[in-house]
Write a protein that holds these residues in place. Structure first.
Motif, PDB file in Angstrom:
ATOM      1  N   GLN A 126       0.830  -1.204   0.000  1.00  0.00           N
ATOM      2  CA  GLN A 126       0.000   0.000   0.000  1.00  0.00           C
ATOM      3  C   GLN A 126       0.869   1.261   0.000  1.00  0.00           C
ATOM      4  O   GLN A 126       0.633   2.201  -0.762  1.00  0.00           O
ATOM      5  N   LEU A 127       1.864   1.270   0.871  1.00  0.00           N
ATOM      6  CA  LEU A 127       2.725   2.437   0.986  1.00  0.00           C
ATOM      7  C   LEU A 127       3.427   2.720  -0.336  1.00  0.00           C
ATOM      8  O   LEU A 127       3.481   3.873  -0.796  1.00  0.00           O
ATOM      9  N   ALA A 128       3.960   1.671  -0.962  1.00  0.00           N
ATOM     10  CA  ALA A 128       4.616   1.850  -2.256  1.00  0.00           C
ATOM     11  C   ALA A 128       3.635   2.398  -3.281  1.00  0.00           C
ATOM     12  O   ALA A 128       3.962   3.311  -4.055  1.00  0.00           O
ATOM     13  N   LEU A 129       2.429   1.879  -3.289  1.00  0.00           N
ATOM     14  CA  LEU A 129       1.414   2.335  -4.245  1.00  0.00           C
ATOM     15  C   LEU A 129       1.130   3.819  -4.076  1.00  0.00           C
ATOM     16  O   LEU A 129       1.136   4.584  -5.050  1.00  0.00           O
ATOM     17  N   TRP A 130       0.882   4.253  -2.847  1.00  0.00           N
ATOM     18  CA  TRP A 130       0.519   5.651  -2.613  1.00  0.00           C
ATOM     19  C   TRP A 130       1.648   6.599  -2.987  1.00  0.00           C
ATOM     20  O   TRP A 130       1.415   7.644  -3.605  1.00  0.00           O
ATOM     21  N   VAL A 131       2.865   6.265  -2.598  1.00  0.00           N
ATOM     22  CA  VAL A 131       4.000   7.144  -2.910  1.00  0.00           C
ATOM     23  C   VAL A 131       4.240   7.187  -4.416  1.00  0.00           C
ATOM     24  O   VAL A 131       4.484   8.251  -5.000  1.00  0.00           O
ATOM     25  N   ASN A 132       4.165   6.039  -5.082  1.00  0.00           N
ATOM     26  CA  ASN A 132       4.384   6.007  -6.524  1.00  0.00           C
ATOM     27  C   ASN A 132       3.299   6.779  -7.273  1.00  0.00           C
ATOM     28  O   ASN A 132       3.586   7.492  -8.236  1.00  0.00           O
ATOM     29  N   LEU A 133       2.065   6.635  -6.834  1.00  0.00           N
ATOM     30  CA  LEU A 133       0.979   7.390  -7.461  1.00  0.00           C
ATOM     31  C   LEU A 133       1.186   8.882  -7.258  1.00  0.00           C
ATOM     32  O   LEU A 133       1.033   9.681  -8.198  1.00  0.00           O
ATOM     33  N   TYR A 134       1.547   9.267  -6.050  1.00  0.00           N
ATOM     34  CA  TYR A 134       1.779  10.680  -5.732  1.00  0.00           C
ATOM     35  C   TYR A 134       2.872  11.258  -6.629  1.00  0.00           C
ATOM     36  O   TYR A 134       2.685  12.299  -7.270  1.00  0.00           O
ATOM     37  N   ASN A 135       4.015  10.587  -6.701  1.00  0.00           N
ATOM     38  CA  ASN A 135       5.148  11.116  -7.452  1.00  0.00           C
ATOM     39  C   ASN A 135       4.864  11.183  -8.948  1.00  0.00           C
ATOM     40  O   ASN A 135       5.248  12.146  -9.624  1.00  0.00           O
ATOM     41  N   ALA A 136       4.197  10.160  -9.472  1.00  0.00           N
ATOM     42  CA  ALA A 136       3.863  10.180 -10.893  1.00  0.00           C
ATOM     43  C   ALA A 136       2.910  11.322 -11.213  1.00  0.00           C
ATOM     44  O   ALA A 136       3.060  12.016 -12.231  1.00  0.00           O
ATOM     45  N   GLN A 137       1.941  11.548 -10.336  1.00  0.00           N
ATOM     46  CA  GLN A 137       0.992  12.633 -10.555  1.00  0.00           C
ATOM     47  C   GLN A 137       1.663  13.993 -10.430  1.00  0.00           C
ATOM     48  O   GLN A 137       1.318  14.937 -11.167  1.00  0.00           O
ATOM     49  N   VAL A 138       2.623  14.132  -9.514  1.00  0.00           N
ATOM     50  CA  VAL A 138       3.358  15.398  -9.379  1.00  0.00           C
ATOM     51  C   VAL A 138       4.086  15.722 -10.684  1.00  0.00           C
ATOM     52  O   VAL A 138       4.012  16.857 -11.196  1.00  0.00           O
ATOM     53  N   ILE A 139       4.811  14.757 -11.236  1.00  0.00           N
ATOM     54  CA  ILE A 139       5.531  14.998 -12.495  1.00  0.00           C
ATOM     55  C   ILE A 139       4.541  15.252 -13.626  1.00  0.00           C
ATOM     56  O   ILE A 139       4.740  16.137 -14.468  1.00  0.00           O
ATOM     57  N   ARG A 140       3.464  14.502 -13.638  1.00  0.00           N
ATOM     58  CA  ARG A 140       2.438  14.655 -14.680  1.00  0.00           C
ATOM     59  C   ARG A 140       1.845  16.065 -14.667  1.00  0.00           C
ATOM     60  O   ARG A 140       1.778  16.730 -15.704  1.00  0.00           O
ATOM     61  N   VAL A 141       1.412  16.531 -13.500  1.00  0.00           N
ATOM     62  CA  VAL A 141       0.794  17.847 -13.401  1.00  0.00           C
ATOM     63  C   VAL A 141       1.798  18.952 -13.714  1.00  0.00           C
ATOM     64  O   VAL A 141       1.484  19.923 -14.413  1.00  0.00           O
ATOM     65  N   THR A 142       3.013  18.800 -13.206  1.00  0.00           N
ATOM     66  CA  THR A 142       4.036  19.816 -13.448  1.00  0.00           C
ATOM     67  C   THR A 142       4.346  19.930 -14.935  1.00  0.00           C
ATOM     68  O   THR A 142       4.489  21.038 -15.470  1.00  0.00           O
ATOM     69  N   ALA A 143       4.443  18.794 -15.620  1.00  0.00           N
ATOM     70  CA  ALA A 143       4.695  18.812 -17.061  1.00  0.00           C
ATOM     71  C   ALA A 143       3.531  19.452 -17.811  1.00  0.00           C
ATOM     72  O   ALA A 143       3.739  20.198 -18.783  1.00  0.00           O
ATOM     73  N   GLN A 144       2.323  19.182 -17.372  1.00  0.00           N
ATOM     74  CA  GLN A 144       1.149  19.774 -18.016  1.00  0.00           C
ATOM     75  C   GLN A 144       1.156  21.287 -17.884  1.00  0.00           C
ATOM     76  O   GLN A 144       0.740  22.004 -18.798  1.00  0.00           O
ATOM     77  N   LYS A 145       1.613  21.793 -16.739  1.00  0.00           N
ATOM     78  CA  LYS A 145       1.624  23.239 -16.482  1.00  0.00           C
ATOM     79  C   LYS A 145       2.878  23.924 -17.033  1.00  0.00           C
ATOM     80  O   LYS A 145       2.974  25.154 -17.008  1.00  0.00           O
ATOM     81  N   TYR A 146       3.837  23.152 -17.488  1.00  0.00           N
ATOM     82  CA  TYR A 146       5.106  23.692 -17.976  1.00  0.00           C
ATOM     83  C   TYR A 146       4.866  24.596 -19.199  1.00  0.00           C
ATOM     84  O   TYR A 146       3.993  24.296 -20.006  1.00  0.00           O
ATOM     85  N   PRO A 147       5.622  25.713 -19.364  1.00  0.00           N
ATOM     86  CA  PRO A 147       6.791  26.095 -18.577  1.00  0.00           C
ATOM     87  C   PRO A 147       6.448  26.951 -17.356  1.00  0.00           C
ATOM     88  O   PRO A 147       5.623  27.855 -17.432  1.00  0.00           O
ATOM     89  N   VAL A 148       7.081  26.636 -16.266  1.00  0.00           N
ATOM     90  CA  VAL A 148       7.089  27.461 -15.068  1.00  0.00           C
ATOM     91  C   VAL A 148       8.524  27.508 -14.569  1.00  0.00           C
ATOM     92  O   VAL A 148       9.291  26.581 -14.815  1.00  0.00           O
TER      93      VAL A 148
END
Length: 315
Positions: A126-148
């Protein structure tokens, strides 16, 4: 079970602002498939109706420790190896390349994780799942909002509070994962060093996704790496000026400075540990919100101007 299978092809190399070269991955075929294991996972009739109306996250408090095949996140390592630079002292991410060619991978990787049932997994999985989902979504959202250029407004804005994720019918935001699930149901302060912040002052990207069988060793390594990273802990007399990654997440330490100081000492290298021996209180230190970005030299698109001061102590 494999969370996804995805063939990568190297498309080109670009000269980076750091003077290094990074092979940018072009996704030529996308086959991200969530495989629930050779035996279908059991269903949980009544889980939705029985969920307390005032606590939508309560279903994630349970776990099933029945032995089962671990989830395989190896495809994340392939992605990271092609789009993250590790040899510059701090990891940097090619958000531009991700936005141009790797968005579909992140979309499908995040979608695949969301098809899983955390409450049917053991706590480490569970812990691995939550952290991996969090990190993937962070990179995903940041790339979508790029450039910042500075990520403070992004992290403290709607992108982190919007409930754009969902598992087992429960809508989730990045803030929900960090505070309502990881802090409440795991409470392990090592987690903070494993949660990506898209900023130079934040925890670094790890070369591999967390995995249930190795999660403890990976969290130890992440905590040691971040606590000893320059500027994260600065000691002056009896005060430790600490990254807001820790001071603004005091729920992981029961709100107590003493527990936070103890955690820092546990993973500090000898020189820093010696300084921490005299510390009696903690204050929030400076934080560099500059995006942890690799910018190819030929990229000349205008970027937003820096916020006042260029740095902040928020998180």
């Amino acid at each position: 079970m494999d969370i996804a299978r995805l063939p990568f092809a190297l498309s080109r190399s670009v000269m980076l602002s750091t003077g290094a070269a990074l092979a940018i991955a072009a996704i030529i075929a996308l086959q991200a498939i969530a495989q629930q294991s050779t035996t279908p996972m059991p269903t949980m009739p009544g889980a939705e109706p029985n969920r307390p109306a005032n606590d939508p996250f309560a279903i994630f408090a349970t776990a099933d420790e029945t032995p089962q095949a671990p989830i395989n996140y190896d495809v994340w390592g392939e992605f990271v190896s092609k789009l993250v630079l590790f040899d510059s002292g701090r990891t940097e991410i090619s958000y531009r390349a991700i936005k141009q060619s790797a968005g579909p991978f992140l979309d499908n990787f995040v979608t695949a994780i969301q098809t899983l049932r955390p409450e049917l997994l053991g706590k480490k999985e569970q812990l691995a799942l939550w952290v991996n989902l969090y990190n993937a979504q962070v990179i995903r959202v940041t790339a979508q909002k790029y450039p910042v250029r500075y990520s403070e407004a992004l992290v403290n804005g709607p992108a982190w509070s919007e409930q754009s994720l969902g598992l087992n019918g429960v809508k989730l935001s990045l803030n929900d994962i960090r505070t309502h699930i990881l802090a409440r149901y795991f409470g392990d302060p090592r987690i903070l060093a494993a949660l990506l912040v898209p900023a130079q002052g934040g925890p670094q990207v790890q070369k591999k996704a967390l995995a249930g069988p190795t999660v403890d060793a990976q969290l130890d390594a992440a905590a040691a790496q971040y606590i000893n990273q320059g500027g994260v802990v600065v000691v002056k007399a009896d005060v430790a000026y600490v990254s807001p990654v820790y001071t603004l997440n005091r729920m992981y330490f029961g709100g107590e400075d003493a527990r936070l100081i103890s955690h820092l000492k546990q993973f500090a290298k000898p020189k820093l540990a010696a300084k921490l021996a005299t510390v009696t209180r903690v204050e929030t230190g400076k934080f560099d919100w500059t995006l942890n970005d690799i910018i190819p030299r030929q990229y000349n698109a205008p970027l937003p101007s820096a916020p006042s001061g260029g740095q902040s102590s928020g998180s």
